[in-house]
Motif scaffolding. Sequence first.
Motif, short mmCIF file in Angstrom:
data_model
loop_
_atom_site.label_atom_id
_atom_site.label_comp_id
_atom_site.label_asym_id
_atom_site.label_seq_id
_atom_site.Cartn_x
_atom_site.Cartn_y
_atom_site.Cartn_z
N ASP A 159 0.82 -1.28 -0.23
CA ASP A 159 0.22 -0.03 0.10
C ASP A 159 1.10 1.21 -0.07
O ASP A 159 1.55 1.54 0.99
N VAL A 160 0.85 1.90 -1.14
CA VAL A 160 1.86 3.02 -1.31
C VAL A 160 0.86 4.24 -1.47
O VAL A 160 0.25 4.48 -2.42
N GLY A 161 0.89 5.34 -0.25
CA GLY A 161 0.01 6.29 -0.36
C GLY A 161 -1.45 6.02 -0.73
O GLY A 161 -1.97 6.90 -1.42
N GLY A 162 -2.00 5.05 -0.17
CA GLY A 162 -3.40 4.59 -0.52
C GLY A 162 -3.38 3.92 -1.83
O GLY A 162 -4.61 3.53 -2.06
N GLN A 163 -2.40 3.61 -2.59
CA GLN A 163 -2.44 2.92 -3.97
C GLN A 163 -2.02 1.74 -3.71
O GLN A 163 -1.02 1.41 -3.28
N LEU A 164 -2.74 0.66 -4.32
CA LEU A 164 -2.11 -0.83 -4.09
C LEU A 164 -1.03 -1.16 -5.34
O LEU A 164 -1.32 -0.85 -6.26
N TRP A 165 0.12 -1.71 -4.89
CA TRP A 165 1.23 -1.70 -5.76
C TRP A 165 1.62 -3.34 -5.62
O TRP A 165 1.74 -3.75 -4.76
N GLN A 166 1.49 -3.83 -6.73
CA GLN A 166 1.52 -5.53 -6.84
C GLN A 166 2.74 -5.64 -7.93
O GLN A 166 2.40 -5.75 -8.98
N PRO A 167 3.80 -5.93 -7.33
CA PRO A 167 4.95 -6.23 -8.17
C PRO A 167 5.01 -7.71 -8.90
O PRO A 167 4.41 -8.39 -8.39
N GLU A 168 5.72 -7.95 -9.91
CA GLU A 168 6.21 -9.21 -10.38
C GLU A 168 7.37 -9.39 -10.65
O GLU A 168 8.22 -8.40 -10.82
N ASN A 169 7.78 -10.87 -10.83
CA ASN A 169 9.14 -11.11 -11.57
C ASN A 169 9.18 -10.82 -13.21
O ASN A 169 7.88 -10.75 -13.69
N PHE A 170 10.25 -10.96 -13.72
CA PHE A 170 10.30 -10.68 -14.98
C PHE A 170 9.76 -11.97 -15.89
O PHE A 170 9.27 -11.68 -16.81
N ASP A 171 9.72 -13.10 -15.35
CA ASP A 171 9.10 -14.24 -15.88
C ASP A 171 7.67 -14.64 -15.61
O ASP A 171 7.09 -15.61 -15.95
N HIS A 172 7.30 -13.64 -14.50
CA HIS A 172 5.95 -13.41 -14.31
C HIS A 172 5.43 -14.92 -13.38
O HIS A 172 4.36 -15.37 -13.51
N LYS A 173 6.78 -15.44 -12.86
CA LYS A 173 6.26 -16.75 -12.02
C LYS A 173 6.68 -16.22 -10.62
O LYS A 173 7.34 -15.46 -10.42
N TYR A 174 6.51 -17.53 -9.48
CA TYR A 174 6.53 -17.34 -8.36
C TYR A 174 7.54 -18.42 -8.08
O TYR A 174 7.35 -19.33 -8.48
N HIS A 175 8.77 -18.35 -7.29
CA HIS A 175 9.72 -19.47 -7.07
C HIS A 175 9.66 -19.66 -5.55
O HIS A 175 10.67 -20.79 -5.39
N GLY A 176 8.55 -19.57 -4.82
CA GLY A 176 8.68 -20.22 -3.53
C GLY A 176 10.00 -19.47 -2.44
O GLY A 176 10.40 -18.38 -2.87
N ASN A 177 10.32 -20.21 -1.61
CA ASN A 177 11.57 -20.02 -0.88
C ASN A 177 12.81 -20.25 -1.57
O ASN A 177 13.23 -21.35 -2.09
N VAL A 178 13.55 -19.25 -1.74
CA VAL A 178 14.86 -19.55 -2.44
C VAL A 178 16.03 -18.88 -1.71
O VAL A 178 15.70 -17.83 -0.89
N PRO A 179 17.20 -19.29 -1.82
CA PRO A 179 18.28 -19.09 -0.78
C PRO A 179 18.86 -17.43 -1.49
O PRO A 179 18.61 -17.27 -2.72
N MET A 180 19.29 -16.77 -0.75
CA MET A 180 19.85 -15.41 -1.14
C MET A 180 20.89 -15.48 -2.33
O MET A 180 20.42 -14.51 -3.28
N TYR A 181 21.64 -16.30 -2.38
CA TYR A 181 22.76 -16.28 -3.37
C TYR A 181 21.84 -16.44 -4.85
O TYR A 181 22.23 -15.95 -5.93
#
Length: 788
Positions: A529-551
């Motif tokens: 929620d940025v200044g009352g507006q909803l911001w929903q970012p995405e990955n470049f490949d438009h996928k979710y990868h779950g829990n991933v190590p930082m490296y």
Amino acid sequence: MSKTRPVNSPTKKASASKSKPRKSSPTKKAKGKPSRSRAKKPIKQSWFKRFLKRLFVISFMMGLVAAIPVSIWVWWLDKELVQHFEGQKWQVPAEVYSAPTLLRTGDQWRKQDLEKSLQQAGYRFGRNSQEVGWAARSSIKVSAHLRSFSDHTGDYPAQRRIFSFENGQLQIKTVAGQEIKSAILEPQLIGHLYGGSSESRILLSYEDLPKTLINGLLAVEDRDFYQHFGISFTGIARAFWVNFQSGSRKQGGSTLTQQLIKNMYLSSERSYSRKIREVVMALLMEYRFSKQEILTAYVNEVYLAQHGNKAIHGFAAASKHFFARPLNELNIAEMATLVGTVKGPSLYNPKRHPQRAQKRRDVVLNLLHDQGFINDQQLSVSLATKLQTRTQGGTKSLYGDFLDLVAFQLSRDFDKATLATESLKIYTGLDTRVQQAVLESMTSQVKALKQTKKGLKGLQGAVVVTDARNGQVKAILGSSDGHYTGFNRALAAVRPIGSLVKPPIYLEAIANQSFTWLTLLEDDETRFDVGGQLWQPENFDHKYHGNVPMYQALAKSYNLATLDLAYRIGFEEVGDALRRLGVEREFTMFPAVALGALELSPFEVARLYQPIASAGESSQLGIVASVLSNEGEVLKEFRQDTRVPYSKAALATLRDGMRLSAQIGTTRAAQAALPELVFAAKTGTTNQQRDSWYQGITADYSTTIWLGADDNHPLSITGSSGAQKVWIEMMKRLNPTSLDRSLPQGSDYYQVSTNEFKLAADRCDDKLTLSFLEGTEPSDKNFCIWPF
């Protein structure tokens, strides 16, 4: 008894002094008449004699009166001549030099690269390298007699060295075969500041004047130079006789002193008054100054060519213009060519009229021979030498963007008039070899991209290359078409930097020791929620990868995992980290900044990455190293602030983690193209692929590349498919050194299993070597012992 006085006897007045008796001349007395003496009348002068007498008196008086203004005029001419000659005779703009090229034993060099560097520096290749400025080559070696030079670090004598290239590594030896650690190729003149656009001149002292040049000038222009006092009556008579015999004006009677007066003080007007002024000033100059001073001034002043809107003055500048090498390295034929152009710089220009210039050169050579300055063999060899000029690359196109940067930095310490007139020597960190590679790589790859991909009309770009160790700017390019336009995109193209913002976030996480490369991040759907507006970012490949190590999150540039990390660190802390690394531009920290909604120029991005590239050895970018006066006095020396806000261990750990991008992430194409190179890298792409970014780090260079359109329209390239291609091409040309795998105190390498995130034994198959700060490495160990 009285006596009667004769009536014709004059009465004399009594005189105190005794007078001399006068002899009487016998005269005939008239009879019956008394004798009478007549008084003599004064003889009258003729009218002509009276006229001459009056004319003489009047002329004498007028001469006395006229002598006063003439004397004042001569005094004024003398004062003007002395003041101009002894003061700043020429307004010579500041000369800007590259850094010297340090050649070290063990560095990565190819034979063809060193040969090209020597050629660009004006070295002449022949059978041997005994003379300074000469080089020789065989199939496996290069020998060169390197020139001497001086800068703010000291004096470096000329040295003859032998270079070999075993397994791509440079080996340096003396002529006697002794191995040495390094050799230095002198700095190259890359341009002038301000006044350099209208005039080019390189000043020489009398000690710098080659004997062959002096002999040529005396033989052709003024053989009585050391005998006359400013004007030569024998020269005038000789010219009259030659011209009379030929029936045309083939030879002039002006001395070198008169020619210098015409060049320095007078206009090209042809009148008796100008000629009188020239003669008087020539006499005054000979009276005031020595022959050596006059000859030196002539050699520095004479006009010899026109290159575009730039006038080439002096033999030293002409030598660089026509032959691309210093004046003292020219052979007799080349020196004679320059002397021959004095008679007609346009008529005998060796680049425009080579045949005419060669005929004039041969005339000069024969005059040198006739007057005993060269022998029969030298004449024969010189006449047989083919006239060859060498065009030196236009410095404005190649170095124009860098010169803008130099002028910007110096404007804080020097006014424009000083930089335009005082003949300062400015030494920088620019590497001419790198600059050439940057230009060629950018132009070739942008051209190829336009041919293979649609929608890239108007594609532009910028590059900043710094020394990865000390931060000196090695090269800068502000356009993709190879032409200097005055609009330097490396400084002025302020655009969102995309994923190049991510490594600083990971650095902050590592530095606070709450996170390691094995820390799991959540790469999943998220909203802000940025200044009352909803911001929903995405990955470049438009996928979710779950829990991933930082490296993995950094190597594969996952947006959502990075946002999770920034949220856990704190967005304000992320903003502070960016400012600590050198971002001075004002920005408001909100979640989108963590994904690259931070607008910076390529130069600012290079500054941001310098602490990372150097692993804490440097933090600021260096442009100018020093400014010297024409006499060699150091006027200003610039030193960068080396303070870095993060520990060397933390910075080295981050840089080591960036290597994984080449193995499993977005820069695998670069690793495939350069399989032997160990490097760290990061790509960046902004929304709708408007900007293509690449940051590459080797042991030698930290390189920032941006591609985009000036009107900011969407493109069809990413950081990987666009800017990365330019970097690959650059590295192929430069043959850089791989990153050293050693880490500073406070960090170390550990082998970990990728499935259990534990320390892994050597026998384990699924393992990876990662760097950790001391005390943050895993405590558990996987021995990979399987029961049978």
